[in-house]
Design an enzyme around this catalytic site. Structure first.
Site, PDB file in Angstrom:
ATOM      1  N   HIS A  50      36.170  60.778  -5.642  1.00  0.00           N
ATOM      2  CA  HIS A  50      37.152  61.506  -5.111  1.00  0.00           C
ATOM      3  C   HIS A  50      38.552  61.042  -5.704  1.00  0.00           C
ATOM      4  O   HIS A  50      39.685  61.729  -5.784  1.00  0.00           O
ATOM      5  CB  HIS A  50      37.418  60.883  -3.475  1.00  0.00           C
ATOM      6  CG  HIS A  50      36.510  61.213  -2.922  1.00  0.00           C
ATOM      7  ND1 HIS A  50      35.728  62.759  -2.471  1.00  0.00           N
ATOM      8  CD2 HIS A  50      35.395  60.367  -2.210  1.00  0.00           C
ATOM      9  CE1 HIS A  50      34.545  62.646  -1.888  1.00  0.00           C
ATOM     10  NE2 HIS A  50      34.341  61.367  -1.705  1.00  0.00           N
ATOM     11  N   HIS A  82      45.365  53.652  -5.153  1.00  0.00           N
ATOM     12  CA  HIS A  82      44.645  55.036  -5.511  1.00  0.00           C
ATOM     13  C   HIS A  82      45.852  56.212  -5.908  1.00  0.00           C
ATOM     14  O   HIS A  82      46.827  56.035  -5.341  1.00  0.00           O
ATOM     15  CB  HIS A  82      43.353  55.514  -4.671  1.00  0.00           C
ATOM     16  CG  HIS A  82      43.866  55.801  -3.164  1.00  0.00           C
ATOM     17  ND1 HIS A  82      43.831  54.798  -2.256  1.00  0.00           N
ATOM     18  CD2 HIS A  82      44.130  57.185  -2.759  1.00  0.00           C
ATOM     19  CE1 HIS A  82      44.207  55.567  -1.265  1.00  0.00           C
ATOM     20  NE2 HIS A  82      44.651  56.716  -1.435  1.00  0.00           N
ATOM     21  N   HIS A 124      46.548  60.473  -5.823  1.00  0.00           N
ATOM     22  CA  HIS A 124      46.062  61.943  -5.443  1.00  0.00           C
ATOM     23  C   HIS A 124      46.733  62.835  -6.552  1.00  0.00           C
ATOM     24  O   HIS A 124      47.892  62.729  -6.620  1.00  0.00           O
ATOM     25  CB  HIS A 124      46.628  62.114  -4.169  1.00  0.00           C
ATOM     26  CG  HIS A 124      45.892  61.457  -3.023  1.00  0.00           C
ATOM     27  ND1 HIS A 124      44.609  61.720  -2.548  1.00  0.00           N
ATOM     28  CD2 HIS A 124      46.305  60.146  -2.581  1.00  0.00           C
ATOM     29  CE1 HIS A 124      44.239  60.906  -1.699  1.00  0.00           C
ATOM     30  NE2 HIS A 124      45.050  59.937  -1.730  1.00  0.00           N
ATOM     31  N   HIS A 150      48.967  55.716  -3.491  1.00  0.00           N
ATOM     32  CA  HIS A 150      48.838  55.000  -2.024  1.00  0.00           C
ATOM     33  C   HIS A 150      48.471  53.641  -2.364  1.00  0.00           C
ATOM     34  O   HIS A 150      47.395  53.337  -2.997  1.00  0.00           O
ATOM     35  CB  HIS A 150      47.840  55.807  -1.383  1.00  0.00           C
ATOM     36  CG  HIS A 150      48.277  57.174  -0.812  1.00  0.00           C
ATOM     37  ND1 HIS A 150      47.526  57.954  -0.272  1.00  0.00           N
ATOM     38  CD2 HIS A 150      49.517  57.609  -0.693  1.00  0.00           C
ATOM     39  CE1 HIS A 150      47.976  59.021   0.025  1.00  0.00           C
ATOM     40  NE2 HIS A 150      49.337  58.855  -0.065  1.00  0.00           N
ATOM     41  N   THR A 161      44.302  59.804   5.057  1.00  0.00           N
ATOM     42  CA  THR A 161      44.063  61.155   4.561  1.00  0.00           C
ATOM     43  C   THR A 161      42.788  61.416   4.144  1.00  0.00           C
ATOM     44  O   THR A 161      42.709  62.536   3.907  1.00  0.00           O
ATOM     45  CB  THR A 161      45.287  61.189   3.643  1.00  0.00           C
ATOM     46  OG1 THR A 161      44.787  60.650   2.393  1.00  0.00           O
ATOM     47  CG2 THR A 161      46.571  60.820   3.985  1.00  0.00           C
ATOM     48  N   THR A 162      41.727  60.561   4.527  1.00  0.00           N
ATOM     49  CA  THR A 162      40.501  60.838   3.849  1.00  0.00           C
ATOM     50  C   THR A 162      39.443  60.477   5.188  1.00  0.00           C
ATOM     51  O   THR A 162      39.942  59.523   5.952  1.00  0.00           O
ATOM     52  CB  THR A 162      39.826  60.222   2.691  1.00  0.00           C
ATOM     53  OG1 THR A 162      39.976  58.759   2.850  1.00  0.00           O
ATOM     54  CG2 THR A 162      40.836  60.637   1.580  1.00  0.00           C
TER      55      THR A 162
END
Length: 316
Positions: free
Chosen positions: A86, A112, A114, A139, A221-222
């Site tokens: 992801h 991580h 995005h 993040h 958010t996941t």
């Protein structure tokens, strides 16, 4: 008979575990629209990310600067980096800590990214500001130090805190602090692959200004979208060159052997939550119009993205 029932139960649990592990943002049976079917919290009223509407943000002069402790020590450490299907995730040492405005200390776990990158969406930040999506978003995940571990804190009401920072693109302004990170992406092209970075300037990979930030209570958010996250979204952003952004957007593959693009969740309703800011700002009519037009452009891109997703589903 009991043996048969047990076997069937194990098979069902295995199937459920497989389904739960294969969530996606836009494709497959468990895409973003269906997360809440398997992860109920994803349908809650305190979800993240959100659109940060500056005219509705409450200035709170009591919000003190964020304190990042032990971040500068990372340049000499060893950092495991993984493609989890992801995003790219970097494990951080417990010596890195975040102290919030109330003095609560949080222990770093991982960072991580995005990003966007497909034909309809160049930008891929999760939070938006006045409807405008930035190029990328970083993040840094932490847990409340009053708990013994992340595994305990992740289910506690006040368990987590995430430091978020936007990335913006400057055409040819290469950010050398990202050079080692970007060069290691080639080692984790496929999901499940890991590599080790010797020395990572985490502090320098974030904006210098820790005084100005937005804060609110939200969620991961996941999946499982747990609603126990205190968000700190920095006002300033990191600058990367176009070449660096392109490299990050096009280096990793998903579980479906596709280039990992658009790994971000759509903005969620604010409901009755209040977003606070540690700073005040003034806006001219020109900037208001500019933000409005950028918001319209983002809406058009998101609509095109949604239409493309529907076409893909029909092809399947």
């Amino acid at each position: 008979m009991a043996t048969l029932v047990t076997l069937v139960s194990l098979l069902l649990l295995g199937f459920q575990a497989q389904v739960r592990s294969e969530w996606t943002y836009s494709e497959g049976q468990l895409d973003e629209e269906h997360w809440a079917l398997h992860y109920p919290a994803c349908g809650g009223t305190r979800q993240s990310p959100i659109n940060l509407q500056r005219r509705k943000v409450h200035f709170n002069p009591a919000l003190t600067p964020l304190e990042l402790m032990g971040y500068e020590e990372g340049q000499a450490g060893q950092f495991p980096m993984t493609n989890n299907g992801h995003t790219v995730q970097i494990t951080l040492p417990e010596s890195m800590r975040l102290a919030g405005p109330e003095g609560t200390e949080h222990v770093a776990v991982q960072m991580h990214f995005h990003w966007g990158g497909d034909s309809f969406e160049v930008s891929g930040s999760e939070h938006t500001v006045d409807g405008v999506r930035r190029v990328m978003e970083i993040h840094v995940v932490h847990y409340n130090s009053k708990y013994e571990s992340y595994d305990i804190a992740k289910d506690a009401p006040d368990g987590l805190a995430v430091l978020a920072a936007f990335v913006e693109m400057e055409e040819d302004a290469e950010n050398t602090y990202y050079s080692s990170f970007i060069s290691h992406l080639a080692n984790i092209k496929y999901p499940g692959q890991s590599t080790m970075i010797s020395g990572l300037p985490v502090l320098d990979m974030l904006p210098e200004n820790h005084f100005e930030y937005y804060t609110y209570h939200g969620s991961l958010t996941t999946p499982p979208c747990t609603e126990n996250v205190r968000w700190f979204v920095l006002q300033d952003s990191v600058k990367l060159s176009r070449a660096q952004v392109w490299k990050i957007e096009n280096s990793l593959l998903t579980h479906d052997n596709k280039t990992l693009h658009n790994g971000y969740r759509s903005v969620q309703p604010l409901h009755d939550r209040v977003v606070e800011a540690s700073f005040q700002f003034s806006r001219s009519l020109h900037s208001e119009i500019g933000s409005y037009l950028e918001g319209i452009q983002m809406s058009i891109r998101d609509l095109a993205r949604a239409l493309e997703q529907r076409r893909e589903k029909r092809r399947v």
